[in-house]
Scaffold this active site. Structure first.
Site, PDB file in Angstrom:
ATOM      1  N   GLN A  63       0.811  -1.215   0.000  1.00 40.28           N
ATOM      2  CA  GLN A  63       0.000   0.000   0.000  1.00 40.28           C
ATOM      3  C   GLN A  63       0.847   1.269   0.000  1.00 40.28           C
ATOM      4  O   GLN A  63       0.427   2.300  -0.528  1.00 40.28           O
ATOM      5  CB  GLN A  63      -0.945   0.030   1.211  1.00 40.28           C
ATOM      6  CG  GLN A  63      -1.964  -1.096   1.237  1.00 40.28           C
ATOM      7  CD  GLN A  63      -1.538  -2.206   2.182  1.00 40.28           C
ATOM      8  OE1 GLN A  63      -0.376  -2.589   2.210  1.00 40.28           O
ATOM      9  NE2 GLN A  63      -2.470  -2.722   2.959  1.00 40.28           N
ATOM     10  N   ASP A  84      -5.278   2.062  13.077  1.00 39.35           N
ATOM     11  CA  ASP A  84      -6.559   1.396  12.839  1.00 39.35           C
ATOM     12  C   ASP A  84      -7.391   1.269  14.106  1.00 39.35           C
ATOM     13  O   ASP A  84      -8.612   1.203  14.042  1.00 39.35           O
ATOM     14  CB  ASP A  84      -6.313   0.010  12.234  1.00 39.35           C
ATOM     15  CG  ASP A  84      -5.881   0.100  10.777  1.00 39.35           C
ATOM     16  OD1 ASP A  84      -6.755  -0.004   9.915  1.00 39.35           O
ATOM     17  OD2 ASP A  84      -4.690   0.300  10.524  1.00 39.35           O
ATOM     18  N   ASN A 108      -1.693  -0.752  13.936  1.00 40.94           N
ATOM     19  CA  ASN A 108      -1.560  -0.185  12.593  1.00 40.94           C
ATOM     20  C   ASN A 108      -0.982  -1.266  11.682  1.00 40.94           C
ATOM     21  O   ASN A 108      -0.656  -2.368  12.137  1.00 40.94           O
ATOM     22  CB  ASN A 108      -0.658   1.053  12.614  1.00 40.94           C
ATOM     23  CG  ASN A 108      -0.759   1.855  11.331  1.00 40.94           C
ATOM     24  OD1 ASN A 108      -1.851   2.132  10.833  1.00 40.94           O
ATOM     25  ND2 ASN A 108       0.377   2.240  10.770  1.00 40.94           N
TER      26      ASN A 108
END
Length: 332
Positions: free
Chosen positions: A187, A227, A237
Site C-alpha cells: 500500500q 486502525d 496499525n
C-alpha cells in the site's frame, strides 16, 4: 483528492454516495489504472471492505455507514446487516464506530442518506483539522518517514498521516518523504507514493527492511496512521509499524500517530486486547497473481501489529496534538 483520469484532473473522494449507489475507487487496481465501482446492496459493500476494494480505517468506516444506509433504504434487517458488516474487518475501530453511529441515527428516524453523508463529511473535517495541527510539526528541509497508506484513499479525503504533509506543502514548506513499500500488499508503494506524486510532494519508495538504515542515517520525524487506539495509548496499525516505532525510540526520532476521534477505542484497555486480523497466505506468496514462494510452504500473515504507547511521542488528532496520557481529551 485530485487525481488524473483519462488525461484530466478530477476532484473526487475514495468513497461516496450517488444515485442510490455506493461509489468507490477500487484501490486494488492502483496505481496502474483508476477504476470506479458501484454497489446497490449492503452485502456487496461489506464484501468490498473485506477484499480491500476499499481500505484504510476511516474510509472503511465511511463505506460501512453507506452500507448501513443501503440496508435501511431496502428495508433490510438492520441488526443482521450491522453484524455482517462488522465481521468484515475485526481490527479497524472506525468500522464498528460507523455502524453503531448509523444504528443510533436510524433508530431515531433520521434520513439514511443524510446520516451516512454526515458521517463521511465528519471524517473529512477531522482530517482537515489533523492536517492543520500536524503541519506545525514539519519544518523546511525535514526528512519524514511514513508507513502504509494513511492518505486520502484511506480516509475518504485529505488523509491522516499524509494530511500534515499536504498542509505543510501547501504552506510552502519543502521536505522529503520516505515511503516504505508496506509488504505484503504494497500500500505504501502503490498508494501513498501515488498520492504524493499527484500532489507533487518530493518522496522516494524504500523497502520495509531498510527503514532502520534511513532512520539511523537521518530522519527528522515519523508519522503513521492507526486502525485502533486503545485507552492506554497502545495502537494497532499496518504490520511493520512496530519496527519503525522501536527504531525511532532508539535513535531519538519523534514518532507521531495521526488519527481521528473515530479510531480511539476506550473500551479496549490495552493494545494486547486488540483483535489482529490474519489474512490469506497468498497475499505473501504471490505478487500480482504470480507465485514467488515454494509451493507447499506455510505462511503467517498478520495484517497489523500493536505498538506500545511508550514509543509514541504524540497523537495528532482533530482535537490537537496529545501525549499518550492525554488522549481522553478527544472525547471532550
Amino acid at each position: 483528492m485530485k487525481i488524473f483520469i483519462d488525461g484530466k484532473v478530477r476532484d473526487t473522494r475514495a468513497v461516496w454516495f450517488e444515485n442510490d449507489k455506493v461509489m468507490m475507487i477500487d484501490q486494488r487496481h492502483l496505481p496502474k489504472k483508476v477504476v470506479i465501482v458501484s454497489f446497490d446492496d449492503y452485502i456487496d459493500v461489506a464484501k468490498a471492505i473485506k477484499n480491500m476494494t476499499i481500505r484504510g480505517a476511516p474510509s472503511i468506516g465511511a463505506a460501512a455507514a453507506y452500507a448501513m444506509c443501503l440496508a435501511a433504504l431496502k428495508k433490510c434487517d438492520l441488526i443482521k446487516a450491522s453484524k455482517e458488516i462488522k465481521e468484515m474487518r475485526p481490527t479497524a475501530n472506525d468500522l464498528f464506530y460507523a455502524v453503531d453511529y448509523m444504528m443510533v441515527c436510524l433508530s431515531e428516524g433520521k434520513n439514511p442518506i443524510k446520516a451516512a453523508e454526515s458521517y463521511a463529511q465528519s471524517i473529512i473535517n477531522k482530517c482537515i483539522a489533523i492536517g492543520k495541527y500536524g503541519a506545525e510539526l514539519i519544518k523546511d528541509h525535514y526528512k519524514i518517514m511514513t508507513h502504509c497508506n494513511a492518505g486520502a484513499l484511506a480516509t475518504v479525503d485529505v488523509g491522516t498521516a499524509i494530511a500534515p504533509m499536504r498542509q505543510a506543502w501547501k504552506d510552502g514548506k519543502r521536505f522529503f518523504v520516505y515511503v516504505s513499500e508496506t509488504r505484503p500488499r504494497l500500500q505504501g508503494m502503490k498508494l501513498t507514493a501515488w498520492e504524493l506524486l499527484q500532489e507533487g510532494i518530493d518522496h522516494a519508495i524504500i523497502t520495509d527492511n531498510s527503514s532502520g538504515y534511513f532512520i539511523k542515517k537521518g530522519v527528522d520525524i515519523v508519522i503513521v496512521g492507526a486502525d485502533r487506539i486503545a485507552a492506554n495509548g497502545d495502537f494497532a496499525n499496518k504490520i511493520g509499524t512496530l519496527e519503525k516505532a522501536v527504531l525511532s525510540k532508539e535513535f531519538g526520532v519523534p514518532f507521531y500517530v495521526a488519527a481521528p476521534t473515530s479510531t480511539f477505542d476506550f473500551n479496549t484497555k490495552i493494545g494486547e486486547n486488540i483483535v489482529i486480523e490474519n489474512r490469506e497466505g497468498e497475499e505473501v506468496t504471490t505478487v500480482d497473481g504470480v507465485m514467488v514462494a515454494p509451493v507447499g510452504c506455510k505462511v503467517l500473515n498478520p495484517s497489523f501489529d500493536v505498538t506500545p504507547a511508550r514509543y509514541v511521542t504524540g497523537f495528532i488528532t482533530d482535537k490537537g496534538i496529545l501525549k499518550p496520557n492525554e488522549i481522553r481529551k478527544v472525547i471532550k
